[in-house]
Design an enzyme around this catalytic site. Sequence first.
Site, PDB file in Angstrom:
ATOM      1  N   HIS A  18      -7.457  29.316 -25.620  1.00 33.62           N
ATOM      2  CA  HIS A  18      -6.409  29.425 -26.631  1.00 33.62           C
ATOM      3  C   HIS A  18      -6.730  30.585 -27.571  1.00 33.62           C
ATOM      4  CE1 HIS A  18      -9.336  26.654 -28.711  1.00 33.62           C
ATOM      5  NE2 HIS A  18      -9.143  27.571 -29.638  1.00 33.62           N
TER       6      HIS A  18
HETATM    7  P1  TYD Z   1      -9.932  22.714 -29.173  1.00 37.57           P
HETATM    8  O1  TYD Z   1      -9.915  23.499 -30.442  1.00 37.57           O
HETATM    9  O2  TYD Z   1      -8.935  23.092 -28.107  1.00 37.57           O
HETATM   10  O3  TYD Z   1     -11.390  22.709 -28.572  1.00 37.57           O
HETATM   11  P2  TYD Z   1     -12.214  23.859 -27.783  1.00 37.57           P
HETATM   12  O4  TYD Z   1     -11.775  25.192 -28.286  1.00 37.57           O
HETATM   13  O5  TYD Z   1     -13.634  23.538 -28.094  1.00 37.57           O
HETATM   14  O6  TYD Z   1     -11.906  23.675 -26.330  1.00 37.57           O
HETATM   15  O7  TYD Z   1      -9.766  21.175 -29.546  1.00 37.57           O
HETATM   16  C1  TYD Z   1      -9.890  20.160 -28.574  1.00 37.57           C
HETATM   17  C2  TYD Z   1      -9.196  18.924 -29.120  1.00 37.57           C
HETATM   18  O8  TYD Z   1      -9.844  18.495 -30.333  1.00 37.57           O
HETATM   19  C3  TYD Z   1      -7.741  19.163 -29.469  1.00 37.57           C
HETATM   20  O9  TYD Z   1      -7.026  18.000 -29.118  1.00 37.57           O
HETATM   21  C4  TYD Z   1      -7.744  19.313 -30.974  1.00 37.57           C
HETATM   22  C5  TYD Z   1      -8.926  18.494 -31.406  1.00 37.57           C
HETATM   23  N1  TYD Z   1      -9.597  19.030 -32.607  1.00 37.57           N
HETATM   24  C6  TYD Z   1      -9.514  18.331 -33.796  1.00 37.57           C
HETATM   25  O10 TYD Z   1      -8.878  17.270 -33.895  1.00 37.57           O
HETATM   26  N2  TYD Z   1     -10.178  18.829 -34.899  1.00 37.57           N
HETATM   27  C7  TYD Z   1     -10.899  19.964 -34.839  1.00 37.57           C
HETATM   28  O11 TYD Z   1     -11.489  20.384 -35.858  1.00 37.57           O
HETATM   29  C8  TYD Z   1     -10.949  20.689 -33.599  1.00 37.57           C
HETATM   30  C9  TYD Z   1     -11.718  21.975 -33.465  1.00 37.57           C
HETATM   31  C10 TYD Z   1     -10.294  20.167 -32.505  1.00 37.57           C
END
Ligand code: TYD
Length: 133
Positions: free
Chosen positions: A52
Amino acid sequence: MRLPRPKLIQLDQIRSDSGTITVAESGKDFDFSVARVYLIHSTSADSTRGRHAHKELEQLLIAAVGSFRVHVEFGGRSLSFRLESPDVGLLLPPMAWRTIDQFSEDAVCLVLASDVYREEDYIRSYSEYSSGQ
Ligand code: TYD
Protein backbone atom coordinates in the site's frame (compact mmCIF):
# COMPACT_ATOMS: atom_id res chain seq x y z
CA MET A 1 8.28 22.39 -2.18
CA ARG A 2 10.55 19.43 -2.94
CA LEU A 3 8.97 16.11 -2.04
CA PRO A 4 11.03 14.09 0.43
CA ARG A 5 12.29 10.87 -1.14
CA PRO A 6 12.61 7.41 0.40
CA LYS A 7 16.04 7.30 1.97
CA LEU A 8 18.18 5.49 4.50
CA ILE A 9 19.37 7.46 7.48
CA GLN A 10 22.19 6.63 9.86
CA LEU A 11 21.12 6.84 13.52
CA ASP A 12 23.42 7.89 16.34
CA GLN A 13 24.58 5.20 18.72
CA ILE A 14 25.87 5.53 22.26
CA ARG A 15 27.99 2.50 22.99
CA SER A 16 29.30 1.29 26.31
CA ASP A 17 30.52 -2.00 27.76
CA SER A 18 26.97 -2.67 28.98
CA GLY A 19 25.28 -2.21 25.61
CA THR A 20 24.22 0.32 23.02
CA ILE A 21 21.56 3.01 22.79
CA THR A 22 20.34 3.89 19.28
CA VAL A 23 18.53 7.21 18.91
CA ALA A 24 16.03 8.46 16.30
CA GLU A 25 15.12 12.08 16.97
CA SER A 26 12.30 14.12 15.44
CA GLY A 27 13.58 17.44 14.09
CA LYS A 28 17.11 16.04 13.69
CA ASP A 29 16.97 12.65 12.00
CA PHE A 30 13.56 13.17 10.38
CA ASP A 31 11.15 16.08 9.93
CA PHE A 32 7.81 14.81 11.21
CA SER A 33 6.44 14.61 14.74
CA VAL A 34 5.76 11.06 15.91
CA ALA A 35 2.07 10.40 16.61
CA ARG A 36 2.22 6.61 16.75
CA VAL A 37 4.78 3.85 17.26
CA TYR A 38 4.15 0.24 16.37
CA LEU A 39 6.05 -2.99 15.89
CA ILE A 40 5.69 -5.60 13.17
CA HIS A 41 6.81 -8.96 14.54
CA SER A 42 5.92 -12.65 14.63
CA THR A 43 6.25 -12.72 10.85
CA SER A 44 7.45 -15.75 8.91
CA ALA A 45 9.94 -16.08 6.09
CA ASP A 46 7.15 -16.06 3.51
CA SER A 47 5.17 -13.15 5.05
CA THR A 48 4.51 -10.20 2.77
CA ARG A 49 3.30 -6.97 4.35
CA GLY A 50 2.57 -3.47 3.15
CA ARG A 51 1.39 -3.46 -0.45
CA HIS A 52 0.00 0.00 0.00
CA ALA A 53 0.90 3.68 -0.08
CA HIS A 54 -0.15 6.50 2.22
CA LYS A 55 -1.56 9.78 1.01
CA GLU A 56 -0.05 11.87 3.81
CA LEU A 57 1.53 9.61 6.41
CA GLU A 58 5.31 9.63 6.80
CA GLN A 59 7.11 6.77 8.46
CA LEU A 60 10.52 5.72 9.69
CA LEU A 61 11.13 1.95 9.57
CA ILE A 62 13.90 0.36 11.62
CA ALA A 63 14.96 -3.27 11.82
CA ALA A 64 15.09 -3.29 15.63
CA VAL A 65 15.86 -7.04 15.50
CA GLY A 66 16.75 -9.23 12.54
CA SER A 67 16.27 -8.16 8.95
CA PHE A 68 13.78 -7.75 6.12
CA ARG A 69 13.49 -6.28 2.65
CA VAL A 70 11.52 -3.15 1.78
CA HIS A 71 10.69 -2.72 -1.88
CA VAL A 72 9.56 0.84 -2.62
CA GLU A 73 8.03 2.42 -5.70
CA PHE A 74 8.18 6.17 -5.69
CA GLY A 75 7.85 8.76 -8.44
CA GLY A 76 7.97 6.07 -11.11
CA ARG A 77 11.17 4.49 -9.75
CA SER A 78 11.71 1.20 -7.91
CA LEU A 79 14.07 0.98 -4.97
CA SER A 80 14.97 -2.00 -2.81
CA PHE A 81 16.41 -1.82 0.69
CA ARG A 82 17.52 -4.57 3.07
CA LEU A 83 17.18 -3.32 6.65
CA GLU A 84 19.41 -5.40 8.90
CA SER A 85 20.84 -3.14 11.56
CA PRO A 86 19.10 -1.11 14.30
CA ASP A 87 21.24 1.94 13.57
CA VAL A 88 19.81 2.43 10.06
CA GLY A 89 16.31 3.76 9.38
CA LEU A 90 14.33 3.94 6.17
CA LEU A 91 12.30 7.13 5.75
CA LEU A 92 9.16 6.67 3.69
CA PRO A 93 7.44 9.84 2.46
CA PRO A 94 3.80 10.04 1.39
CA MET A 95 2.93 8.28 -1.88
CA ALA A 96 5.58 5.57 -1.56
CA TRP A 97 4.17 2.15 -2.50
CA ARG A 98 5.91 -0.30 -0.15
CA THR A 99 6.14 -4.07 0.04
CA ILE A 100 7.93 -5.63 3.00
CA ASP A 101 9.08 -9.25 2.78
CA GLN A 102 12.03 -11.62 3.18
CA PHE A 103 11.76 -11.43 6.97
CA SER A 104 14.38 -13.18 9.06
CA GLU A 105 12.93 -15.53 11.68
CA ASP A 106 13.50 -13.08 14.54
CA ALA A 107 12.60 -9.86 12.68
CA VAL A 108 11.07 -6.95 14.56
CA CYS A 109 10.28 -3.86 12.49
CA LEU A 110 9.90 -0.69 14.53
CA VAL A 111 7.71 1.91 12.82
CA LEU A 112 7.54 5.58 13.82
CA ALA A 113 4.56 7.23 12.14
CA SER A 114 3.54 10.86 11.71
CA ASP A 115 -0.15 10.27 12.41
CA VAL A 116 -2.55 7.98 14.19
CA TYR A 117 -4.04 5.07 12.24
CA ARG A 118 -6.52 6.33 9.64
CA GLU A 119 -7.68 3.81 7.03
CA GLU A 120 -8.73 6.70 4.73
CA ASP A 121 -5.06 7.67 4.40
CA TYR A 122 -4.26 4.32 2.73
CA ILE A 123 -4.15 3.61 -0.99
CA ARG A 124 -4.49 -0.17 -1.12
CA SER A 125 -5.19 -0.53 -4.83
CA TYR A 126 -2.03 -0.63 -6.95
CA SER A 127 -3.95 0.50 -10.04
CA GLU A 128 -5.28 3.51 -8.12
CA TYR A 129 -1.75 4.26 -6.91
CA SER A 130 -0.10 3.95 -10.30
CA SER A 131 -2.77 6.01 -12.06
CA GLY A 132 -1.92 8.88 -9.67
CA GLN A 133 1.82 8.79 -10.52
P1 TYD B 1 -1.32 -2.49 7.48
O1 TYD B 1 -0.95 -1.07 7.74
O2 TYD B 1 -1.82 -2.84 6.11
O3 TYD B 1 -0.11 -3.43 7.87
P2 TYD B 1 1.29 -3.73 7.10
O4 TYD B 1 1.69 -2.51 6.35
O5 TYD B 1 2.22 -4.08 8.21
O6 TYD B 1 1.03 -4.89 6.20
O7 TYD B 1 -2.39 -2.93 8.58
C1 TYD B 1 -2.82 -4.26 8.69
C2 TYD B 1 -4.15 -4.24 9.44
O8 TYD B 1 -3.96 -3.69 10.75
C3 TYD B 1 -5.20 -3.39 8.75
O9 TYD B 1 -6.44 -4.04 8.91
C4 TYD B 1 -5.21 -2.11 9.56
C5 TYD B 1 -4.77 -2.55 10.92
N1 TYD B 1 -4.00 -1.52 11.65
C6 TYD B 1 -4.56 -0.90 12.75
O10 TYD B 1 -5.70 -1.16 13.14
N2 TYD B 1 -3.80 0.04 13.43
C7 TYD B 1 -2.55 0.34 13.06
O11 TYD B 1 -1.89 1.19 13.70
C8 TYD B 1 -1.99 -0.29 11.89
C9 TYD B 1 -0.61 0.02 11.40
C10 TYD B 1 -2.76 -1.23 11.23
